[in-house]
Motif scaffolding. Structure first.
Motif, PDB file in Angstrom:
ATOM      1  N   LEU A  60      -9.801 -27.634  -2.042  1.00 11.14           N
ATOM      2  CA  LEU A  60     -10.992 -26.309  -3.623  1.00 11.14           C
ATOM      3  C   LEU A  60     -11.360 -24.868  -2.417  1.00 11.14           C
ATOM      4  N   SER A  61     -12.212 -24.752  -0.961  1.00 12.32           N
ATOM      5  CA  SER A  61     -12.403 -24.061  -0.909  1.00 12.32           C
ATOM      6  C   SER A  61     -11.355 -22.753  -0.645  1.00 12.32           C
ATOM      7  N   ALA A  62     -10.037 -23.108  -0.400  1.00 10.55           N
ATOM      8  CA  ALA A  62      -8.801 -21.886  -0.390  1.00 10.55           C
ATOM      9  C   ALA A  62      -8.147 -22.120  -1.617  1.00 10.55           C
ATOM     10  N   ALA A  63      -8.761 -22.995  -3.015  1.00  7.36           N
ATOM     11  CA  ALA A  63      -8.646 -22.071  -4.309  1.00  7.36           C
ATOM     12  C   ALA A  63      -8.983 -20.836  -4.569  1.00  7.36           C
ATOM     13  N   GLY A  64     -10.490 -21.518  -3.880  1.00 10.24           N
ATOM     14  CA  GLY A  64     -11.621 -20.619  -4.631  1.00 10.24           C
ATOM     15  C   GLY A  64     -11.536 -19.420  -3.578  1.00 10.24           C
ATOM     16  N   ALA A  65     -11.117 -19.730  -2.313  1.00 13.08           N
ATOM     17  CA  ALA A  65     -10.929 -18.083  -1.365  1.00 13.08           C
ATOM     18  C   ALA A  65      -9.990 -17.419  -2.253  1.00 13.08           C
ATOM     19  N   TRP A  66      -8.509 -17.768  -2.501  1.00 16.23           N
ATOM     20  CA  TRP A  66      -7.838 -17.496  -2.727  1.00 16.23           C
ATOM     21  C   TRP A  66      -8.747 -16.494  -3.896  1.00 16.23           C
ATOM     22  N   GLN A  67      -8.625 -17.194  -4.951  1.00 21.35           N
ATOM     23  CA  GLN A  67      -8.833 -16.643  -6.409  1.00 21.35           C
ATOM     24  C   GLN A  67      -9.998 -15.280  -6.027  1.00 21.35           C
ATOM     25  N   TRP A  68     -11.766 -15.419  -5.254  1.00 20.73           N
ATOM     26  CA  TRP A  68     -11.930 -14.488  -5.173  1.00 20.73           C
ATOM     27  C   TRP A  68     -11.871 -13.502  -4.526  1.00 20.73           C
ATOM     28  N   GLN A  69     -10.274 -13.825  -2.952  1.00 21.00           N
ATOM     29  CA  GLN A  69      -9.270 -12.099  -3.040  1.00 21.00           C
ATOM     30  C   GLN A  69      -8.889 -11.763  -3.924  1.00 21.00           C
ATOM     31  N   GLY A  70      -7.731 -12.735  -4.849  1.00 20.20           N
ATOM     32  CA  GLY A  70      -7.644 -12.213  -6.020  1.00 20.20           C
ATOM     33  C   GLY A  70      -7.777 -10.802  -7.056  1.00 20.20           C
ATOM     34  N   ASN A  71      -9.037 -11.191  -7.450  1.00 27.91           N
ATOM     35  CA  ASN A  71      -9.917 -10.970  -7.783  1.00 27.91           C
ATOM     36  C   ASN A  71     -10.771  -9.761  -7.321  1.00 27.91           C
ATOM     37  N   ALA A  72     -10.604  -9.714  -5.998  1.00 34.16           N
ATOM     38  CA  ALA A  72     -11.573  -8.612  -5.551  1.00 34.16           C
ATOM     39  C   ALA A  72     -10.045  -7.487  -5.136  1.00 34.16           C
ATOM     40  N   TYR A  73      -9.059  -7.788  -4.619  1.00 34.05           N
ATOM     41  CA  TYR A  73      -7.925  -7.099  -4.704  1.00 34.05           C
ATOM     42  C   TYR A  73      -7.548  -6.385  -6.002  1.00 34.05           C
ATOM     43  N   GLY A  74      -7.749  -7.313  -7.201  1.00 34.99           N
ATOM     44  CA  GLY A  74      -7.086  -6.685  -8.331  1.00 34.99           C
ATOM     45  C   GLY A  74      -8.428  -4.871  -9.504  1.00 34.99           C
ATOM     46  N   LYS A  75      -9.276  -5.308  -8.701  1.00 37.92           N
ATOM     47  CA  LYS A  75      -9.849  -4.681  -9.303  1.00 37.92           C
ATOM     48  C   LYS A  75     -10.001  -3.511  -8.268  1.00 37.92           C
ATOM     49  N   ARG A  76      -9.781  -3.756  -6.700  1.00 38.52           N
ATOM     50  CA  ARG A  76      -9.148  -1.907  -5.561  1.00 38.52           C
ATOM     51  C   ARG A  76      -8.297  -1.803  -6.361  1.00 38.52           C
ATOM     52  N   LEU A  77      -7.414  -2.067  -7.728  1.00 41.22           N
ATOM     53  CA  LEU A  77      -6.187  -1.597  -7.784  1.00 41.22           C
ATOM     54  C   LEU A  77      -6.054  -0.803  -8.865  1.00 41.22           C
ATOM     55  N   ALA A  78      -7.504  -2.022  -9.577  1.00 36.08           N
ATOM     56  CA  ALA A  78      -7.066  -1.273 -10.981  1.00 36.08           C
ATOM     57  C   ALA A  78      -8.369   0.056 -10.647  1.00 36.08           C
ATOM     58  N   ASP A  79      -8.907  -0.080  -9.662  1.00 35.83           N
ATOM     59  CA  ASP A  79      -9.984   1.104  -9.170  1.00 35.83           C
ATOM     60  C   ASP A  79      -8.656   2.378  -8.315  1.00 35.83           C
ATOM     61  N   GLN A  80      -7.889   1.545  -7.413  1.00 40.95           N
ATOM     62  CA  GLN A  80      -6.649   3.133  -7.816  1.00 40.95           C
ATOM     63  C   GLN A  80      -6.188   3.731  -8.682  1.00 40.95           C
ATOM     64  N   ALA A  81      -5.606   2.782  -9.568  1.00 38.59           N
ATOM     65  CA  ALA A  81      -5.103   3.186 -10.716  1.00 38.59           C
ATOM     66  C   ALA A  81      -5.883   3.920 -11.494  1.00 38.59           C
ATOM     67  N   THR A  82      -6.933   3.869 -11.436  1.00 38.67           N
ATOM     68  CA  THR A  82      -8.067   4.657 -12.262  1.00 38.67           C
ATOM     69  C   THR A  82      -7.902   6.054 -11.503  1.00 38.67           C
ATOM     70  N   ALA A  83      -8.320   6.127 -10.775  1.00 35.92           N
ATOM     71  CA  ALA A  83      -8.303   7.204  -9.520  1.00 35.92           C
ATOM     72  C   ALA A  83      -6.883   8.401  -9.950  1.00 35.92           C
ATOM     73  N   HIS A  84      -6.161   7.420  -9.769  1.00 32.73           N
ATOM     74  CA  HIS A  84      -4.678   7.914  -9.344  1.00 32.73           C
ATOM     75  C   HIS A  84      -4.542   8.356 -10.522  1.00 32.73           C
ATOM     76  N   GLU A  85      -4.917   7.886 -12.439  1.00 36.81           N
ATOM     77  CA  GLU A  85      -4.544   8.841 -13.741  1.00 36.81           C
ATOM     78  C   GLU A  85      -5.147   9.513 -13.465  1.00 36.81           C
ATOM     79  N   THR A  86      -6.937   9.398 -13.185  1.00 36.81           N
ATOM     80  CA  THR A  86      -7.383  10.997 -13.171  1.00 36.81           C
ATOM     81  C   THR A  86      -6.620  12.096 -12.693  1.00 36.81           C
ATOM     82  N   PHE A  87      -6.006  11.989 -11.121  1.00 38.48           N
ATOM     83  CA  PHE A  87      -5.253  12.900 -10.292  1.00 38.48           C
ATOM     84  C   PHE A  87      -3.549  13.585 -11.345  1.00 38.48           C
ATOM     85  N   LEU A  88      -3.990  12.686 -11.975  1.00 36.60           N
ATOM     86  CA  LEU A  88      -2.789  12.999 -12.444  1.00 36.60           C
ATOM     87  C   LEU A  88      -2.470  13.946 -13.577  1.00 36.60           C
ATOM     88  N   ARG A  89      -4.018  13.826 -14.106  1.00 35.94           N
ATOM     89  CA  ARG A  89      -4.372  14.009 -15.408  1.00 35.94           C
ATOM     90  C   ARG A  89      -5.426  15.923 -14.824  1.00 35.94           C
TER      91      ARG A  89
END
Length: 177
Positions: free
Chosen positions: A23-52
């Motif tokens: 359960l701890s590994a699954a929770g850590a995996w989930q938390w880490q996935g969410n953190a990376y997903g948020k970072r990727l979403a922020d990077q995608a937004t920044a990249h779109e802003t730069f391209l615009r």
């Protein structure tokens, strides 16, 4: 039985520890996935802003270049019109003078040029001293030579107009005033 009970307790505790670890590994995996997903979403937004921003900057440069090109074409068209008007006026004046010349009587039609000519001695010998320049004299051109003079004049007017046009064109292209 106590030993069996102890064994079951130990197995239950091990199973509970393994379940907690899973359960701890699954929770850590989930938390880490969410953190990376948020970072990727922020990077995608920044990249779109730069391209615009890049696209907007490019569009601004293109619009400026188009405006500059349009202004240059308008200046060239104005220079072309002025040059054409000057050439037309000069050629019209040349034609007027030529008609005036051709419709005159024979005496006035002769084209005379005042020149200074060297004295022409009948016999020039080695003993003769240096030659001198005589008085002004009049040279008369034939009718064909007179027409040729007008043709030469027309060509000169045409060439001067072309040269002036090309110089103005180069000034406009190079932005020289």
């Amino acid at each position: 039985m106590i030993a069996l009970l102890k064994q079951y307790k130990l197995i239950a505790a091990g199973t509970a520890v393994l379940a907690l670890m899973a359960l701890s590994a699954a929770g850590a995996w989930q938390w880490q996935g969410n953190a990376y997903g948020k970072r990727l979403a922020d990077q995608a937004t920044a990249h779109e802003t730069f391209l615009r921003q890049v696209a907007e900057a490019n569009a601004a440069v293109i619009l400026k270049q188009q405006a500059d090109r349009l202004a240059l074409e308008q200046r060239l068209a104005k220079a072309d019109q002025q040059s054409t008007e000057k050439l037309t006026h000069a050629l019209t004046e040349n034609d007027r003078l030529e008609r005036l010349y051709s419709s005159a009587d024979d005496e006035r039609r002769r084209l005379r040029i005042e020149v200074k000519v060297a004295r022409a001695d009948a016999v020039v010998s080695a003993a003769t001293g240096s030659g001198g320049v005589g008085n002004a004299a009049s040279v008369e051109l034939s009718a064909a030579a007179g027409r040729t003079v007008w043709d030469i004049r027309r060509g000169m007017i045409d060439d001067q107009a072309k040269l002036a046009y090309l110089q103005e064109w180069a000034r406009q292209i190079l932005g020289v005033r």
